[in-house]
Design a protein around this motif. Structure first.
Motif, mmCIF file in Angstrom:
data_model
loop_
_atom_site.group_PDB
_atom_site.id
_atom_site.type_symbol
_atom_site.label_atom_id
_atom_site.label_comp_id
_atom_site.label_asym_id
_atom_site.label_seq_id
_atom_site.Cartn_x
_atom_site.Cartn_y
_atom_site.Cartn_z
ATOM 1 N N SER A 1 -0.691 2.743 6.987
ATOM 2 C CA SER A 1 0.653 3.138 6.402
ATOM 3 C C SER A 1 1.739 2.503 7.199
ATOM 4 O O SER A 1 2.927 2.843 6.829
ATOM 5 C CB SER A 1 0.766 4.644 6.210
ATOM 6 O OG SER A 1 0.763 5.275 7.671
ATOM 7 N N THR B 1 7.965 3.595 5.821
ATOM 8 C CA THR B 1 6.566 3.719 5.829
ATOM 9 C C THR B 1 6.127 3.096 4.481
ATOM 10 O O THR B 1 6.577 3.054 3.524
ATOM 11 C CB THR B 1 6.292 5.280 5.705
ATOM 12 O OG1 THR B 1 4.871 5.727 5.819
ATOM 13 C CG2 THR B 1 6.606 5.966 4.506
ATOM 14 N N GLY B 2 4.535 2.824 4.704
ATOM 15 C CA GLY B 2 4.172 2.169 3.313
ATOM 16 C C GLY B 2 3.201 1.174 3.812
ATOM 17 O O GLY B 2 2.907 0.681 4.988
ATOM 18 N N SER C 1 1.007 2.868 -1.646
ATOM 19 C CA SER C 1 1.334 4.562 -1.405
ATOM 20 C C SER C 1 0.527 4.755 -0.163
ATOM 21 O O SER C 1 -0.190 4.074 0.480
ATOM 22 C CB SER C 1 0.435 5.252 -2.650
ATOM 23 O OG SER C 1 1.338 5.236 -3.663
ATOM 24 N N ILE D 1 3.831 12.103 2.344
ATOM 25 C CA ILE D 1 5.023 11.387 2.354
ATOM 26 C C ILE D 1 6.155 12.400 2.652
ATOM 27 O O ILE D 1 7.287 12.291 3.151
ATOM 28 C CB ILE D 1 5.169 10.874 1.007
ATOM 29 C CG1 ILE D 1 6.357 9.962 0.698
ATOM 30 C CG2 ILE D 1 5.083 11.763 -0.150
ATOM 31 C CD1 ILE D 1 6.486 8.829 1.636
ATOM 32 N N LYS E 1 6.685 12.947 6.197
ATOM 33 C CA LYS E 1 7.296 12.053 7.084
ATOM 34 C C LYS E 1 8.658 11.972 6.870
ATOM 35 O O LYS E 1 9.454 11.734 7.787
ATOM 36 C CB LYS E 1 6.629 10.719 6.645
ATOM 37 C CG LYS E 1 5.150 10.567 6.805
ATOM 38 C CD LYS E 1 4.601 9.070 6.429
ATOM 39 C CE LYS E 1 3.104 8.828 6.866
ATOM 40 N NZ LYS E 1 2.608 7.739 6.462
ATOM 41 N N ILE F 1 10.270 4.408 1.065
ATOM 42 C CA ILE F 1 9.124 4.754 0.935
ATOM 43 C C ILE F 1 8.622 4.041 -0.217
ATOM 44 O O ILE F 1 9.391 3.395 -1.101
ATOM 45 C CB ILE F 1 8.980 6.318 0.563
ATOM 46 C CG1 ILE F 1 9.922 6.516 -0.963
ATOM 47 C CG2 ILE F 1 9.533 7.326 1.619
ATOM 48 C CD1 ILE F 1 9.797 7.912 -1.479
ATOM 49 N N ASN G 1 5.005 6.297 -4.434
ATOM 50 C CA ASN G 1 5.035 7.626 -3.978
ATOM 51 C C ASN G 1 6.295 8.681 -4.363
ATOM 52 O O ASN G 1 6.006 9.747 -3.987
ATOM 53 C CB ASN G 1 5.136 7.750 -2.246
ATOM 54 C CG ASN G 1 3.850 7.362 -1.764
ATOM 55 O OD1 ASN G 1 3.960 6.672 -0.749
ATOM 56 N ND2 ASN G 1 3.010 8.336 -1.834
#
Length: 796
Positions: free
Chosen positions: A659, A684-685, A695, A699, A702, A723, A727
């Motif tokens: 991630s 994030t990702g 995804s 989530i 975070k 994001i 997601n």
């Protein structure tokens, strides 16, 4: 075009209007079925319907509190029919006591048989002595004994007459302790015999001498007998032989007399108890053969009823019936849940001291208790008990169980080998997917014994029917536990929390124990009053305070600067990634800085975590993927003459997952291009080799973790989180974060490609003559020139 922030109404799941048409749970009918496990229920129904061998069930799914109870409840709702019902009793084997016999009765008859035998044994204690003391029995017994005594007296008289003719008597000698020897021949010394040490003035009385005394006196010349010593010794020999013969005959006569007396008593007992045993055999047909053996043992053991020292222990041991299983007369199958599948709990065994085992020592376990029904066990617990799984498999294959102790049959040496117990049980094992895989691939017998797999899902789709079922579940908990009723908003907030716990868009968690606990805590917050939504959130806040020490300590470390996090300004080669911590059931997110450094060389891209052994395979794969993407975008016309390192700063534990591949890639491009990254934006990702962003999990935690950090250092209105666009359906953020986004103080940007991510954090498009990739290419060209020049110097 840069990604636009999500509107506030897309940041959290809300209960649809009109979804729960009630004011409080007082008007909701409690749930009577199960939620969201249609496939698992279908598999278990199939197992209930099939009668063939091996159609036991393995229920695979996440381990949660109450899982065995849930399976038990499912089976009770399905109401599987009972396949068989019997009483199992063990009785004494009179021919081989080490092998107790098993008798099988219809339900309830085993218990009646045990009670009846105890009643008969008690009755016999009074009736048999009376039978043995009847006049005709006593006359026969006394007559036989008197006749034997008369014969013994006559034989002894004949022997004494013969001894007298030879100058002997039959008598006994005393010893120093006052005791006497048995009958023996003694030589009678005539009065005229000259014995030394005899005084002339003393009156001489007749004396008797034993054989050793005669020999000693003769050898020392201390006596002069009227007969030659040899003749006297010959007389001893003759009389010893006759006496031995007499004793042997007397003993044999006594044995025959006792046998005759026993036969008389046995006949009397047999005739007296025969009607009782005929009645028992008529009423308890499965025990007819054994009752005949018991009666034979009874008539052969009159010592059980001896008037002076009766052996009542042996009597009751013979008549005691060990009822190890009582079959229920119900039409529905028994459902037995075993939470502690030890050897004794599951398989039974032998109780008492090994040297004193008998049929009364046998105990059955839950495997036999579930006869004709279902046995529910946790697979992991079962496998932890030495030897239990092996014996259970053997029982399921052979349909019978050899009762023994774990040390070996009979608890060590094979001192007790009872008849095996019939096993007619279907077993449900519950375990996670890993346990199922280990058993399926590691044990060839497993797949033949557990042909049905029922997989519990962690979540269910959010539909109107499911929402109504969750409300009905809340009503059931409230009613069963006497909790105050919940308003519609309170139930909706509870459901919202379950949706968040599901972690996937359009799905809701099926961990009903979590919901039950939330209902209890919310009721505690309200006291005895009606439970509203504010009580639900108060309960959740209390839980977070209770479990969130690690989260608070993390924020304190950020606030005092021990953990370095920057949420404003621009820095090249530095980006805020987001990680999730799982501490004691409490999940929370926090930002973590990722740095990248670059320089000329041929080493390529290296992860510091990988180099020091702190990364997992998923993370290593992510580094290789971003390397592949860079090679595809920048390595078509040049060699990637670069040495780069990527590092998770202030991370001292193991790193895994992919991630953070987007953040690592952005940090590398920033370091190469020299473009600064907005520190107020966390990313994030997961990225693939095509540059598509995929995804990630956790989530909500975070986003909330970065919001808490920004709030701590001061919200600027420019901060937020990028994001993966995929997601967005998973978002179920806390109200505080949603409200901050609505006011424009914080943002959540959905990104679908690395292009959008780069433009958001570096303020420049990825492509174009002056884009991020172009700047990176120019840096790589410089590095390539440096490497070529260095190579020429080395060759020269």
């Amino acid at each position: 075009m840069p990604a636009r922030p999500l509107p506030a109404d897309r940041l959290s799941w809300r209960l649809p209007d009109g979804a729960l048409p009630f004011a409080t749970t007082a008007t909701v009918h409690p749930l009577s079925s199960f939620i969201g496990q249609d496939q698992a229920l279908s598999a278990i129904r199939r197992a209930v319907s099939i009668k063939g061998p091996g159609f036991n069930v393995f229920v695979a799914g996440p381990r949660a509190a109450g899982r065995l109870g849930s399976i038990e409840r499912i089976l009770r709702e399905l109401e599987p029919p009972r396949r068989s019902a019997h009483d199992y009793v063990y009785v004494k084997n009179f021919l081989d006591p080490a092998r107790p016999k098993l008798l099988v009765f219809p339900p309830g008859r085993g218990l009646a048989f045990r009670k009846e035998l105890l009643r008969v044994a008690t009755m016999l204690l009074e009736e048999v002595p009376a039978l043995l003391n009847r006049d005709e029995v006593r006359r026969v017994r006394e007559g036989k004994r008197q006749a034997a005594e008369v014969e013994q007296h006559k034989a002894m008289a004949r022997l004494e007459t013969h001894a007298q003719a030879l100058g002997f008597v039959i008598g006994a000698l005393g010893d120093e302790e006052g005791g006497q020897s048995g009958p023996m021949p003694l030589y009678r010394v005539p009065s005229e015999t000259d014995l030394e040490d005899e005084s002339d003035d003393e009156e001489v009385e007749p004396q008797v001498l034993s054989r050793p005394e005669v020999q000693v006196l003769a050898e020392h010349g201390e006596a002069h007998f009227d007969k030659p010593v040899a003749e006297i010794l010959a007389g001893f020999d003759a009389l010893d032989a006759e006496l031995a013969k007499l004793i042997d005959v007397s003993r044999q006569t006594m044995i025959e007399t006792l046998k005759a007396v026993s036969m008389t008593e046995a006949k009397a007992i047999g005739e007296g108890v025969a009607p009782t045993f005929r009645d028992l055999a008529r009423r308890f047909a499965p025990a007819r053969g054994w009752l005949a053996e018991l009666m034979e043992e009874l008539v052969e053991c009159p010592e059980w009823f001896d008037t002076e020292e009766p052996d009542h222990d042996s009597l009751f041991a013979a008549f005691t019936v060990n009822l190890v299983h009582v079959g229920e007369k119900k039409k529905r199958a028994a459902i037995v849940k075993v939470t502690n599948p030890t050897w004794s709990q599951l398989l039974g065994g032998l109780e008492g001291e090994p040297g004193a085992y008998d049929h009364r020592s046998i105990r059955a376990g839950a495997l036999v208790d579930a006869s004709g029904g279902w046995l529910v066990i946790n697979a992991a617990d079962l496998l932890q008990e030495p030897g239990v799984w092996k014996v259970l498999k053997r029982a399921l294959v052979s349909d019978e169980l050899d009762v023994s102790n774990p040390e070996g049959p009979g608890g060590g040496p094979a001192v007790l080998r009872p008849d095996p117990l019939p096993v007619d049980v279907k077993v449900v094992l519950a375990g996670d997917v890993g346990v199922y895989a280990a058993m399926y691939y590691g044990d060839p017998e497993f797949r033949n014994l557990f042909k049905i797999k029922a997989e519990f899902e962690e979540d269910a789709p959010v539909t109107s029917a499911v929402l109504e079922a969750y409300a009905a579940f809340c009503a059931r908990v409230v009613q069963n536990e006497g909790l105050p009723h919940f308003t519609r908003s309170a139930v909706g907030d509870c459901i919202r929390w379950m949706v968040r716990s599901g972690g996937r868009g359009g799905r809701i968690s099926t961990q009903m124990s979590v919901l039950s606990d939330l209902l209890r805590e919310a009721a505690c917050e309200s006291g005895d009053a009606l439970v509203h939504g504010r009580h639900v959130w108060a309960a959740l806040r209390a839980r977070r305070l209770r479990d969130g020490l690690a989260e608070r300590r993390t924020l304190e470390l950020i606030e005092c600067g021990v953990v370095r996090v920057q949420t404003s300004g621009r820095v090249a080669g530095l980006i805020n990634a987001l990680v999730v911590y799982h501490v004691g059931g409490h999940d929370f997110g926090r930002p973590m800085r990722i740095t990248a450094t670059v320089g000329a060389g041929r080493a390529g891209i290296a992860s510091v975590e990988r180099e020091v052994g702190l990364s997992g395979k998923s993370h290593d794969k992510g580094v290789q993927i971003l390397t592949g993407w860079l090679r595809d975008k920048l390595g078509q016309t040049r060699t990637l003459a670069v040495t780069a390192t990527v590092c998770f700063e202030q991370s001292y534990g193991r790193v895994d997952g992919d991630s953070a591949t987007v953040t690592e890639l952005l940090a590398l491009m920033s370091a190469l291009s020299g473009l600064g990254i907005d520190q107020g934006v966390a990313v994030t990702g997961s990225v693939n080799q095509l540059g598509e962003i995929q995804s990630v999990g956790g989530i909500n935690e975070k986003i909330e973790g970065f919001y808490a950090t920004c709030k701590l250092q001061g919200l600027t209105g420019e901060q937020g989180v990028c994001i993966p666009a995929t997601n967005v359906p998973d978002l179920c953020l806390e109200d505080e974060v949603v409200e901050a986004c609505a006011r424009g103080q914080f943002h959540v940007w959905p990104i679908a490609t690395i292009d959008e991510a780069a433009e958001r954090v570096m303020g420049r498009e990825l492509g174009g003559d002056d884009g991020v990739l172009a700047l990176c290419g120019r840096a790589l060209d410089r590095y390539q020139d440096v490497v070529r020049l260095q190579g020429k110097k080395e060759r020269s």
